[in-house]
Design a protein around this motif. Structure first.
Motif, PDB file in Angstrom:
ATOM      1  N   ASN A 327       0.833  -1.199   0.000  1.00 38.50           N
ATOM      2  CA  ASN A 327       0.000   0.000   0.000  1.00 38.50           C
ATOM      3  C   ASN A 327       0.872   1.254   0.000  1.00 38.50           C
ATOM      4  O   ASN A 327       1.886   1.316   0.693  1.00 38.50           O
ATOM      5  N   CYS A 328       0.482   2.226  -0.783  1.00 35.54           N
ATOM      6  CA  CYS A 328       1.238   3.471  -0.833  1.00 35.54           C
ATOM      7  C   CYS A 328       0.298   4.620  -1.176  1.00 35.54           C
ATOM      8  O   CYS A 328      -0.858   4.398  -1.572  1.00 35.54           O
ATOM      9  N   CYS A 330      -1.376   6.660   0.551  1.00 38.29           N
ATOM     10  CA  CYS A 330      -2.646   6.534   1.279  1.00 38.29           C
ATOM     11  C   CYS A 330      -3.193   7.921   1.629  1.00 38.29           C
ATOM     12  O   CYS A 330      -2.449   8.821   2.022  1.00 38.29           O
ATOM     13  N   ARG A 331      -4.501   8.072   1.487  1.00 33.58           N
ATOM     14  CA  ARG A 331      -5.153   9.342   1.795  1.00 33.58           C
ATOM     15  C   ARG A 331      -6.392   9.082   2.638  1.00 33.58           C
ATOM     16  O   ARG A 331      -7.121   8.103   2.438  1.00 33.58           O
ATOM     17  N   PHE A 332      -6.608   9.980   3.592  1.00 34.14           N
ATOM     18  CA  PHE A 332      -7.775   9.890   4.458  1.00 34.14           C
ATOM     19  C   PHE A 332      -8.904  10.717   3.860  1.00 34.14           C
ATOM     20  O   PHE A 332      -8.716  11.885   3.502  1.00 34.14           O
ATOM     21  N   VAL A 338      -9.792   5.317   4.614  1.00 30.72           N
ATOM     22  CA  VAL A 338      -8.429   5.493   4.121  1.00 30.72           C
ATOM     23  C   VAL A 338      -8.308   4.731   2.812  1.00 30.72           C
ATOM     24  O   VAL A 338      -8.557   3.522   2.761  1.00 30.72           O
ATOM     25  N   GLN A 339      -7.957   5.412   1.741  1.00 35.12           N
ATOM     26  CA  GLN A 339      -7.793   4.784   0.429  1.00 35.12           C
ATOM     27  C   GLN A 339      -6.317   4.816   0.036  1.00 35.12           C
ATOM     28  O   GLN A 339      -5.660   5.847   0.172  1.00 35.12           O
ATOM     29  N   CYS A 340      -5.840   3.675  -0.437  1.00 34.31           N
ATOM     30  CA  CYS A 340      -4.427   3.555  -0.815  1.00 34.31           C
ATOM     31  C   CYS A 340      -4.315   3.021  -2.236  1.00 34.31           C
ATOM     32  O   CYS A 340      -5.218   2.344  -2.738  1.00 34.31           O
ATOM     33  N   LYS A 341      -3.195   3.299  -2.848  1.00 33.34           N
ATOM     34  CA  LYS A 341      -2.858   2.709  -4.127  1.00 33.34           C
ATOM     35  C   LYS A 341      -1.877   1.564  -3.898  1.00 33.34           C
ATOM     36  O   LYS A 341      -1.292   1.439  -2.830  1.00 33.34           O
ATOM     37  N   LYS A 342      -1.727   0.717  -4.898  1.00 31.41           N
ATOM     38  CA  LYS A 342      -0.779  -0.378  -4.822  1.00 31.41           C
ATOM     39  C   LYS A 342       0.484   0.003  -5.589  1.00 31.41           C
ATOM     40  O   LYS A 342       0.415   0.414  -6.744  1.00 31.41           O
TER      41      LYS A 342
END
Length: 353
Positions: A327-328, A330-332, A338-342
């Motif tokens: 996960n990288c 990441c934004r609240f 919390v949404q993250c990109k791979k």
């Protein structure tokens, strides 16, 4: 397989696996919540107090299932760097449970502790009708160190203390398989002892938490309550007991356990005990429940149990660069996700040969 181990293994299969694939794999960490009715339909593999609890209080069985999963997950964390890593491979794990070794002692203890913890926490969260917060205590709460007795602050029990006695009793009822009156064997005594050690690792280490009340940040009233230790703390304490576990043998009367060796104190209720030495777990062996350590990541610079020399059983290791997804970025997002990109990450690993 001895009755106690068979009961414990049946419990793990019933509680840790989704109903439709029981016996194929363990759903440790699965987001699925076990339906207590599905669990209770399989109580023909259980007996006595276990079946009674399942039939009369299935909602508690749901928390028992949760606690068992948490216990096995904690076992895997504590043994992640060891030759035996508490693998959830059912065919191998069952073989470990059949032996009276240190590893079996830890599994029994951490599972009983996990059940105690989960049921107690469900009480505090108001998720069970049979229990709630701990009853108010008659004695005064302890004062923090260094607090003078005449500081003018009033103290009282309040908040929602954890009713660990209820969790303890339900864990004991479900985890301790029924024994026939007048009959016992050394293996059963050992398993029940280790179950109790796990429960006491929760019950005997309750802590006091307090909160101040008053105008403008003053502390004219302090309310206190009792809280369980975190399960991670319980796992670390039981791992210490694992490292110092006592080897025992049965007494002549068939009802006592005697430490093996001279000048060794008898184990107390919180010690883990065993009768047989553990295999080295270096090579795959279904008979002993060993998966071996080939391909396991190790630390090439460490000198402890995670070091390549010990973990790889002095067979050597190879260095390899692997690509992993993590996960990288990441934004609240309000509220409350919390949404993250791979992201692909390259890591250098040392793997046992």
């Amino acid at each position: 397989m001895r009755p106690q181990a068979r009961s414990q293994l049946a419990l793990f299969f019933i509680l840790l696996c989704p109903v439709n694939i029981i016996g194929l794999w363990w759903a440790v960490g699965s987001p699925l919540v076990m339906d207590p009715n599905s669990i209770c339909r399989k109580t023909k593999r259980l007996a006595g107090r276990q079946a009674e609890l399942c039939q009369t209080q299935p909602e508690i069985v749901s928390e028992v299932a949760k606690g068992a999963r948490l216990g096995v997950r904690e076992c895997q964390f504590q043994f992640r760097f060891r030759r035996w890593n508490c693998s959830s491979h059912s065919k191998y794990f069952g073989k470990v449970l059949q032996q009276d070794i240190r590893e079996t002692a830890f599994v029994y203890a951490i599972t009983a502790a996990g059940v105690t913890h989960a049921v107690t926490q469900a009480c505090s969260m108001g998720e069970l009708l049979q229990c709630g917060c701990e009853s108010p205590r008659s004695r005064a709460p302890p004062r923090p160190a260094g607090t003078p007795p005449t500081d003018g602050v009033r103290w009282e029990w309040g908040g929602c203390g954890d009713d660990v006695e209820f969790g303890y009793e339900k864990s004991k009822q479900f985890m301790d398989a029924k024994r026939k009156k007048g009959k016992s064997d050394i293996r059963t005594l050992i398993d029940l002892h280790n179950n109790e050690a796990g429960r006491l690792a929760v019950k005997n280490y309750m802590r006091t938490e307090c909160k101040c009340h008053g105008l403008s940040g003053s502390c004219t009233l302090r309310t206190c309550w009792r809280k369980m230790p975190q399960l991670r703390e319980v796992g670390e304490r039981l791992l210490q007991r694992f490292n110092g576990a006592s080897k025992v043998m049965g007494g002549n009367d068939g009802n006592t356990l005697i430490p093996v060796g001279q000048n060794i104190k008898p184990p107390d209720k919180q010690d883990l005990i065993y009768t047989a030495e553990s295999p080295d777990f270096c090579l795959p062996n279904r008979k002993t429940g060993s998966l071996g350590t080939r391909g396991r990541p190790c630390n090439s610079t460490a000198l402890d149990v995670s070091g390549c020399d010990l973990l790889c059983c002095e067979r050597g290791h190879r260095d390899e660069t692997v690509e992993l997804e993590e996960n990288c970025l990441c934004r609240f997002h309000w509220c409350c996700v919390v949404q993250c990109k791979k992201c692909s990450v390259r890591k250098d690993l040392s793997l046992c040969l």
